[in-house]
Design a protein around this motif. Structure first.
Motif, mmCIF file in Angstrom:
data_model
loop_
_atom_site.group_PDB
_atom_site.id
_atom_site.type_symbol
_atom_site.label_atom_id
_atom_site.label_comp_id
_atom_site.label_asym_id
_atom_site.label_seq_id
_atom_site.Cartn_x
_atom_site.Cartn_y
_atom_site.Cartn_z
ATOM 1 N N ASP A 35 0.819 -1.086 0.006
ATOM 2 C CA ASP A 35 -0.124 0.213 0.174
ATOM 3 C C ASP A 35 1.327 1.195 0.028
ATOM 4 O O ASP A 35 0.469 2.341 -0.080
ATOM 5 N N ARG A 36 2.265 0.777 -0.208
ATOM 6 C CA ARG A 36 2.865 2.326 -0.200
ATOM 7 C C ARG A 36 4.144 2.631 -1.114
ATOM 8 O O ARG A 36 4.252 3.017 -1.008
ATOM 9 N N ALA A 37 4.497 1.552 -1.807
ATOM 10 C CA ALA A 37 4.978 1.553 -3.023
ATOM 11 C C ALA A 37 4.385 1.123 -4.244
ATOM 12 O O ALA A 37 3.779 0.817 -4.449
ATOM 13 N N TRP A 38 5.037 2.359 -5.188
ATOM 14 C CA TRP A 38 4.831 2.515 -6.490
ATOM 15 C C TRP A 38 5.389 2.821 -8.090
ATOM 16 O O TRP A 38 6.999 3.434 -7.725
ATOM 17 N N GLY A 39 5.737 1.959 -8.493
ATOM 18 C CA GLY A 39 6.343 1.571 -9.740
ATOM 19 C C GLY A 39 5.365 2.071 -11.335
ATOM 20 O O GLY A 39 4.731 1.859 -11.831
ATOM 21 N N LEU A 40 6.222 3.076 -11.997
ATOM 22 C CA LEU A 40 5.875 3.948 -12.958
ATOM 23 C C LEU A 40 6.907 3.467 -14.063
ATOM 24 O O LEU A 40 8.152 3.159 -13.798
ATOM 25 N N GLN A 41 6.629 3.131 -15.451
ATOM 26 C CA GLN A 41 7.308 2.472 -16.350
ATOM 27 C C GLN A 41 7.351 3.891 -17.072
ATOM 28 O O GLN A 41 9.032 3.960 -18.162
ATOM 29 N N PHE A 42 6.902 4.958 -17.309
ATOM 30 C CA PHE A 42 7.165 6.075 -17.841
ATOM 31 C C PHE A 42 7.901 7.257 -17.176
ATOM 32 O O PHE A 42 8.094 7.086 -15.819
ATOM 33 N N HIS A 43 8.433 8.795 -17.939
ATOM 34 C CA HIS A 43 8.838 9.166 -17.191
ATOM 35 C C HIS A 43 7.815 9.916 -16.964
ATOM 36 O O HIS A 43 7.565 11.006 -17.458
ATOM 37 N N ILE A 44 8.062 11.605 -15.612
ATOM 38 C CA ILE A 44 6.930 12.508 -15.518
ATOM 39 C C ILE A 44 8.797 13.203 -14.872
ATOM 40 O O ILE A 44 8.324 14.735 -15.096
ATOM 41 N N GLU A 45 9.117 13.092 -14.617
ATOM 42 C CA GLU A 45 10.015 13.853 -14.151
ATOM 43 C C GLU A 45 11.155 14.783 -14.859
ATOM 44 O O GLU A 45 11.715 15.675 -15.195
ATOM 45 N N CYS A 46 11.080 13.900 -16.505
ATOM 46 C CA CYS A 46 12.000 14.892 -17.243
ATOM 47 C C CYS A 46 11.901 15.516 -18.519
ATOM 48 O O CYS A 46 10.238 16.342 -18.434
ATOM 49 N N ASP A 47 12.856 17.395 -18.695
ATOM 50 C CA ASP A 47 11.766 18.242 -19.446
ATOM 51 C C ASP A 47 12.738 18.833 -20.609
ATOM 52 O O ASP A 47 13.641 16.966 -21.537
ATOM 53 N N ALA A 48 12.374 19.319 -21.611
ATOM 54 C CA ALA A 48 13.043 19.108 -22.928
ATOM 55 C C ALA A 48 14.163 19.828 -23.114
ATOM 56 O O ALA A 48 15.548 18.816 -23.864
ATOM 57 N N ALA A 49 15.345 19.695 -21.820
ATOM 58 C CA ALA A 49 16.992 19.809 -21.773
ATOM 59 C C ALA A 49 17.212 18.316 -21.834
ATOM 60 O O ALA A 49 18.196 17.488 -22.038
ATOM 61 N N MET A 50 16.289 17.513 -20.626
ATOM 62 C CA MET A 50 17.042 16.068 -21.087
ATOM 63 C C MET A 50 17.326 15.629 -21.753
ATOM 64 O O MET A 50 17.695 14.835 -22.320
#
Length: 257
Positions: free
Chosen positions: A175-190
């Motif tokens: 009930d406290r651990a999540w995994g994402l296959q995609f990215h939510i952190e990156c910006d255009a420079a990254m």
């Protein structure tokens, strides 16, 4: 102490916008970079949360049995301890794959080929009662950059989001651990850095690197609209201030009724 431990696995994939969202929500961040020699702790004592970022490595061993990075066995052990002790945990891309692998899931080179650039994922029914995902829209915008995939989730995992080519886009363990296959952190420079470093692979796949960067830049406001509140809810969960943090228990019907 309101500090989350962040494991950065690759110099090209840092916290970026996700770090801004978490700190704005009141969560302090301690970043360890094992690729640069930082040692991982044996336990998470004193930390309110664990965040594991992406990287170019694979979450599975090579043909000789060597891990994708020397510190991955210790990191998987830390992920198991986080779940066991209910420490709020977020794994992003490679971090999500390592979370799955640490709990008996299977990560492999995807037979569907790489997934690159803007995309949509679809929420599953289980997301409606999830503390973080229940406020995410049905088809949220995400950013993709991966060639491996979780082909089998751990038996203990709950699937929260999927897509047609990659069925395991987001999941929860416990009930406290999540995994994402995609990215939510990156910006255009990254993304520009990634396309530059992967220019040969992109050309072989028929991708226009500049078009990928422009497409990512165009959806960044939509990504922020969805995932900044998601990050704020994760921070609130870690800080103990999320009002609806508990997952409703399943009521099983009694036999004979």
């Amino acid at each position: 102490m309101s500090t989350a431990l962040v494991i950065q696995n690759d110099p090209t994939d840092d916290l970026r916008r996700l770090g801004d969202w978490l700190t704005e929500a009141g969560l302090e961040l301690t970043v360890l970079r094992p690729y640069a020699g930082d040692e991982l702790p044996e336990a998470l004592d004193g930390y309110l949360a664990l965040i594991v970022l992406g990287g170019d490595q694979s979450a599975y061993p090579d043909l000789a049995g060597a891990p994708g990075a020397p510190w991955f066995p210790a990191l998987e052990g830390l992920l198991r301890k986080a779940v066991r002790h209910r420490v709020p945990t977020l794994g992003v891309c490679l971090g999500g794959q390592l979370l799955a692998a640490a709990h008996g899931g299977l990560v492999e080179r995807s037979p569907s080929g790489p997934e690159i650039g803007p995309g949509l994922v679809g929420k599953r029914d289980a997301a409606d009662t999830d503390p973080l995902f229940k406020w995410v829209p049905l088809l949220p915008d995400v950013i993709q950059w991966h060639r491996d995939e979780i082909t089998e989730l751990p038996l203990s995992a709950t699937l929260l989001a999927a897509s047609s080519r990659y069925p395991h886009q987001a999941f929860r363990i416990g009930d406290r651990a999540w995994g994402l296959q995609f990215h939510i952190e990156c910006d255009a420079a990254m993304m520009a850095d990634w396309t530059r470093l992967g220019a040969d692979d992109l050309a072989e796949l028929g991708y226009d690197a500049e078009a990928v960067v422009l497409a990512v830049a165009e959806i960044l406001p939509d990504v922020e609209e969805v995932w900044q509140p998601f990050a704020a809810r994760f921070a609130a969960l870690a800080l103990g201030t999320l009002p609806d943090a508990d997952i409703p228990a399943k009521n099983l019907p009694l036999l004979g009724h």
